[in-house]
Design an enzyme around this catalytic site. Structure first.
Site, PDB file in Angstrom:
ATOM      1  N   GLU A 260      -3.992  -9.639   3.405  1.00 34.53           N
ATOM      2  CA  GLU A 260      -4.714  -9.380   4.663  1.00 34.53           C
ATOM      3  C   GLU A 260      -5.844 -10.372   4.922  1.00 34.53           C
ATOM      4  OE1 GLU A 260      -3.685  -7.065   2.585  1.00 34.53           O
ATOM      5  OE2 GLU A 260      -2.989  -5.282   3.654  1.00 34.53           O
TER       6      GLU A 260
ATOM      7  N   GLU B 159       0.828  -1.212   0.000  1.00 36.15           N
ATOM      8  CA  GLU B 159       0.000   0.000   0.000  1.00 36.15           C
ATOM      9  C   GLU B 159       0.858   1.256   0.000  1.00 36.15           C
ATOM     10  OE1 GLU B 159      -4.113  -1.288   2.206  1.00 36.15           O
ATOM     11  OE2 GLU B 159      -2.350  -1.157   3.465  1.00 36.15           O
TER      12      GLU B 159
HETATM   13  N1  COA Z   1       4.457  -8.284  11.091  1.00 37.86           N
HETATM   14  C1  COA Z   1       5.249  -8.657  12.120  1.00 37.86           C
HETATM   15  N2  COA Z   1       6.310  -9.462  11.977  1.00 37.86           N
HETATM   16  C2  COA Z   1       6.574  -9.922  10.738  1.00 37.86           C
HETATM   17  C3  COA Z   1       5.800  -9.607   9.633  1.00 37.86           C
HETATM   18  C4  COA Z   1       4.693  -8.736   9.830  1.00 37.86           C
HETATM   19  N3  COA Z   1       3.896  -8.333   8.833  1.00 37.86           N
HETATM   20  N4  COA Z   1       6.298 -10.219   8.536  1.00 37.86           N
HETATM   21  C5  COA Z   1       7.378 -10.906   8.957  1.00 37.86           C
HETATM   22  N5  COA Z   1       7.544 -10.740  10.302  1.00 37.86           N
HETATM   23  C6  COA Z   1       8.574 -11.309  11.161  1.00 37.86           C
HETATM   24  C7  COA Z   1       8.359 -12.788  11.415  1.00 37.86           C
HETATM   25  O1  COA Z   1       7.430 -12.969  12.449  1.00 37.86           O
HETATM   26  C8  COA Z   1       9.764 -13.201  11.790  1.00 37.86           C
HETATM   27  O2  COA Z   1      10.020 -12.773  13.115  1.00 37.86           O
HETATM   28  P1  COA Z   1      10.722 -13.802  14.176  1.00 37.86           P
HETATM   29  O3  COA Z   1      12.049 -14.121  13.550  1.00 37.86           O
HETATM   30  O4  COA Z   1      10.837 -12.986  15.422  1.00 37.86           O
HETATM   31  O5  COA Z   1       9.823 -14.978  14.252  1.00 37.86           O
HETATM   32  C9  COA Z   1      10.633 -12.356  10.877  1.00 37.86           C
HETATM   33  O6  COA Z   1       9.829 -11.246  10.493  1.00 37.86           O
HETATM   34  C10 COA Z   1      11.093 -13.060   9.621  1.00 37.86           C
HETATM   35  O7  COA Z   1       9.939 -13.551   8.955  1.00 37.86           O
HETATM   36  P2  COA Z   1       9.756 -15.079   8.486  1.00 37.86           P
HETATM   37  O8  COA Z   1       8.281 -15.346   8.384  1.00 37.86           O
HETATM   38  O9  COA Z   1      10.555 -15.970   9.360  1.00 37.86           O
HETATM   39  O10 COA Z   1      10.428 -14.995   7.039  1.00 37.86           O
HETATM   40  P3  COA Z   1      10.149 -15.954   5.810  1.00 37.86           P
HETATM   41  O11 COA Z   1      11.195 -15.611   4.801  1.00 37.86           O
HETATM   42  O12 COA Z   1      10.017 -17.374   6.244  1.00 37.86           O
HETATM   43  O13 COA Z   1       8.699 -15.518   5.244  1.00 37.86           O
HETATM   44  C11 COA Z   1       7.024 -13.924   4.530  1.00 37.86           C
HETATM   45  C12 COA Z   1       8.527 -14.266   4.648  1.00 37.86           C
HETATM   46  C13 COA Z   1       6.927 -12.486   4.038  1.00 37.86           C
HETATM   47  C14 COA Z   1       6.334 -14.856   3.523  1.00 37.86           C
HETATM   48  C15 COA Z   1       6.336 -14.076   5.924  1.00 37.86           C
HETATM   49  O14 COA Z   1       7.126 -13.378   6.883  1.00 37.86           O
HETATM   50  C16 COA Z   1       4.943 -13.514   5.997  1.00 37.86           C
HETATM   51  O15 COA Z   1       4.021 -14.127   5.489  1.00 37.86           O
HETATM   52  N6  COA Z   1       4.763 -12.324   6.630  1.00 37.86           N
HETATM   53  C17 COA Z   1       3.490 -11.709   6.827  1.00 37.86           C
HETATM   54  C18 COA Z   1       2.980 -11.101   5.557  1.00 37.86           C
HETATM   55  C19 COA Z   1       1.606 -10.504   5.748  1.00 37.86           C
HETATM   56  O16 COA Z   1       0.635 -11.177   5.990  1.00 37.86           O
HETATM   57  N7  COA Z   1       1.524  -9.172   5.611  1.00 37.86           N
HETATM   58  C20 COA Z   1       0.305  -8.442   5.719  1.00 37.86           C
HETATM   59  C21 COA Z   1       0.099  -7.979   7.098  1.00 37.86           C
HETATM   60  S1  COA Z   1      -1.395  -7.033   7.237  1.00 37.86           S
END
Ligand code: COA
Length: 259
Positions: free
Chosen positions: A133, A113
């Site tokens: 989301e 966004e």
């Molecule tokens: N909010 C808070 N923390 C987040 C985050 C978010 N939107 N996206 C990633 N993180 C954090 C993870 O919790 C993790 O923290 P930790 O190491 O303390 O557990 C760290 O960032 C690394 O993320 P991780 O998920 O381990 O990386 P990955 O490479 O395996 O996966 C993504 C990457 C982007 C696919 C995955 O992090 C994800 O799906 N994130 C959320 C995306 C999302 O739904 N965004 C919309 C939010 S409204």
């Protein structure tokens, strides 16, 4: 500028400023503190620079709003902080200087966004995009449902939002979500090249052209045409217009002063 913790501000070239989201351990998830820092920084940058770039540290541009914060939020909290979400993005979109998103990795949810609120999006070939989301039981709430359809069309926006699917940079280019995709290692060079070109243009003409283009979101064609004529006419009273036209006729490079 007061000390920032969640963003880094760099000045790579004259008149060009970069804001780097700096929570790489959380994939630059946009928490309230980060958003407040961005808001304070852009107020100052708008006065000082001619082009602003957003990018992220590490493997993400920004992987969304901070889900930890979201998990504690009430409906009324959500409305109260819209100043730092929806209206911060609106402020970015309406800054008087051009804004480029240099999308270095994940641009998800709030990250996508924010990128959609920039004027131009240049993506690394490693970037990934999505508005996931709905996977969390919520919906895009900082402009996603309004800006994605305007960029990629209603059907494509619904497909991406309803499925929560992520797409890669190539697909983002194909559907018009980004303007250019470049090799990951060349991302910043290319973005700086564009920013430098923009920063050498007459700032008042850039500012008014941006206002005219942004007006297409809310004006009919006829209203927009009237608005454009008025703004274009205004520029004929600037020194930069005299200089640009004269320089062409004298076969030399113009020197724009922003007056
Ligand atoms: N909010 C808070 N923390 C987040 C985050 C978010 N939107 N996206 C990633 N993180 C954090 C993870 O919790 C993790 O923290 P930790 O190491 O303390 O557990 C760290 O960032 C690394 O993320 P991780 O998920 O381990 O990386 P990955 O490479 O395996 O996966 C993504 C990457 C982007 C696919 C995955 O992090 C994800 O799906 N994130 C959320 C995306 C999302 O739904 N965004 C919309 C939010 S409204």
């Amino acid at each position: 500028m007061e000390k920032m913790k969640k963003i880094i501000i760099e000045y790579p070239k004259k008149d060009v400023v970069i804001i780097i989201f700096n929570r790489p351990e959380k994939l630059n998830a946009l928490n309230l503190e980060t958003r407040k820092e961005i808001s304070a920084a852009i107020d100052e940058i708008e006065e000082k620079a001619r082009c602003l770039i957003f990018t992220g540290k590490g493997k993400a541009f920004a992987a969304g709003a901070d889900i930890n914060e979201l998990s504690k939020r009430t409906s009324f909290d959500y409305l109260r902080i819209s100043k730092w979400t929806t209206w911060l993005n609106h402020k970015i979109e309406n800054l008087e200087i051009p804004v480029i998103a240099a999308i270095n990795g994940y641009a998800l949810g709030a990250g996508c966004e924010l990128a959609m609120s920039c004027d131009i999006r240049i993506a690394s070939d490693k970037a990934k995009f999505g508005l996931p989301e709905l996977n969390l039981g919520i919906m895009p709430g900082a402009g996603g449902t309004q800006k994605l359809p305007r960029l990629v069309g209603v059907g494509m926006a619904k497909k991406l939002i309803f499925t929560g699917e992520l797409i890669d940079a190539k697909e983002a280019l194909k559907i018009g979500l980004v303007e250019e995709v470049v090799d990951h290692r060349r991302l910043m060079d290319r973005v700086l090249e564009i920013a430098e070109k923009i920063s050498k243009k007459p700032p008042l003409a850039i500012k008014l052209a941006k206002k005219a283009i942004n007006a297409t979101r809310s004006m009919t064609l006829e209203e927009g045409l009237r608005y454009e004529v008025g703004l274009a006419a205004l520029l004929f009273s600037t020194e930069d217009a005299r200089e640009g036209l004269k320089a062409f006729l004298e076969k030399r490079e113009p020197e724009f002063k922003g007056k």
